[in-house]
Enzyme design. Sequence first.
Site: not given
Ligand code: HSE
Length: 336
Positions: A123, A205, A219, A223, A315
């Site tokens: 990203k 993960g 994050d 996005k 994932g």
């Molecule tokens: N860390 C991100 C989440 C992973 O928890 O959505 C996917 O971009």
Amino acid sequence: MRINLIGFGVIGKGFARALVRKRTWLREKYGFQPEVVSISDVTGTVVSEGGLDLEKTLSSVERTGRVIDCPGAEEMTGLEAIREVDADLVVEVTPTNVDTGEPGLSHMLTAMEAGKHVVTSNKGPLALEFKRLTETAKKNGVHLKFEASAGGAMPLINLANEILSGDEILSIKGILNGTTNYILTRMTKEGTGFESTLREAQELGIAETDPTYDISGSDTAAKLVILTNAIMGKNTTYRDVKIEGINRITPEAIALAKEDGYVIKLVGTVENGELEVAPKLVPMNHPLNVDGTLNVATFQTDLAGEITIVGTGAGAMETNSAILSDILSIFRNSRG
Ligand code: HSE
């Protein structure tokens, strides 16, 4: 198609596993026979001009956790592998950095300047330098595809730009981070503590390598920028987003909201040119109220009205659904 794989963490290993699992199916259904000719992580690179044995590479990295320990591995960086190992396409899946975009930004620019297509889930570079990256792709006559970077397995960019190509997307609203949604859901339903629930998300993960990116809302913001630019044709960057994370959400606030029939969700919104990430009160029966690691996005469109899509935003296998779909689209396009 020859592939340089750059990044061999959760997503990179997932990519190798997906190719192993679907090798026969991809050949029989599409006549597609990808060969991964190099794999790089921060420790080094393993190269095979004829195509690596992915199962062997996976099992040797699983033993030590480092590419450099694979038989025949070299102290070659990802950037050097992009420059030196002949390939058609680079899969760039190194960790996101929303401060500098590196090392992904240099990987992507170098790949495209060398005439290689790029497929990525990273990203940072897209949230900071979207225009520069898309212009570099255009100038060099290559594809840059990044469905996996926003919403993981949810086909948001393709849905908007291909299936809904006759519609203008007027606004986007969504839960775009699985880690924070998991934490908020568990805190709401089971009254678990913040820190222990974050550790669980890390074990699944899905958290970023540095989970403060998830918690702080960065994050989600990255996005949102990618979706805004890719779907609404804007030129925004991460720095244009007003961001508030879930750091200050207390169990008391969650309980109070619940009493009134609401849940607290970390929502990203782009509307009237404004980009915002903030915790919001969402009515319990609202389509945005999805649980656990699920993501959701609602497009307000001019013809189709509201369209909501729910799915897995993170994932190893799920993210590789989008990566594989981008690669197949390039494969189909480059065959003419
Ligand atoms: N860390 C991100 C989440 C992973 O928890 O959505 C996917 O971009």
